[in-house]
Design an enzyme around this catalytic site. Sequence first.
Site, PDB file in Angstrom:
ATOM      1  CB  ALA A  39      32.837 -31.087  54.842  1.00  0.00           C
ATOM      2  CB  ALA A  42      37.303 -34.504  54.165  1.00  0.00           C
ATOM      3  CD  GLU A  43      33.861 -32.517  47.706  1.00  0.00           C
ATOM      4  OE1 GLU A  43      33.527 -32.632  46.516  1.00  0.00           O
ATOM      5  OE2 GLU A  43      33.080 -32.144  48.599  1.00  0.00           O
ATOM      6  CB  THR A  44      40.572 -30.149  49.401  1.00  0.00           C
ATOM      7  OG1 THR A  44      39.589 -29.109  49.344  1.00  0.00           O
ATOM      8  CG2 THR A  44      41.841 -29.687  48.715  1.00  0.00           C
ATOM      9  CB  SER A  47      38.907 -34.058  44.912  1.00  0.00           C
ATOM     10  OG  SER A  47      37.569 -34.260  45.307  1.00  0.00           O
TER      11      SER A  47
END
Length: 120
Positions: A39, A42-44, A47
């Site tokens: 997660a 993925a968020e890195t 973003s």
Amino acid sequence: METLSIEFVAIDETSLTAKMPVNSTVHQPFGILHGGASAALAETVGSVASLLFLNDEKKIVKGIELSINHLKSKKEGVVYAKALPIHKGKTTHLWEVKITDEKDQLISICKLTNIILDKK
């Protein structure tokens, strides 16, 4: 990013890809890739993709929703996260992030919503 050894490896007109090693630093207690590490990867990627494709130093990007499904476990090696846009509006971006292994097998799939704000 340093803690998880995330490294960006490719960018083109519409996508951004990063890789992360799978080893004991990102394992959960059963010795496989931790969902939280996936997660975070993925968020890195999603973003940073928003920030890069905005190309506006007056804006900041914040993740406001993350949904991830873990489809296959991984004990060692490398995973790759590729962010592709679903929607790029003025105030929100929606990304699909696919996490795959060295054999291009799907490990996890994610939807990430980012909000675009003015810097204060």
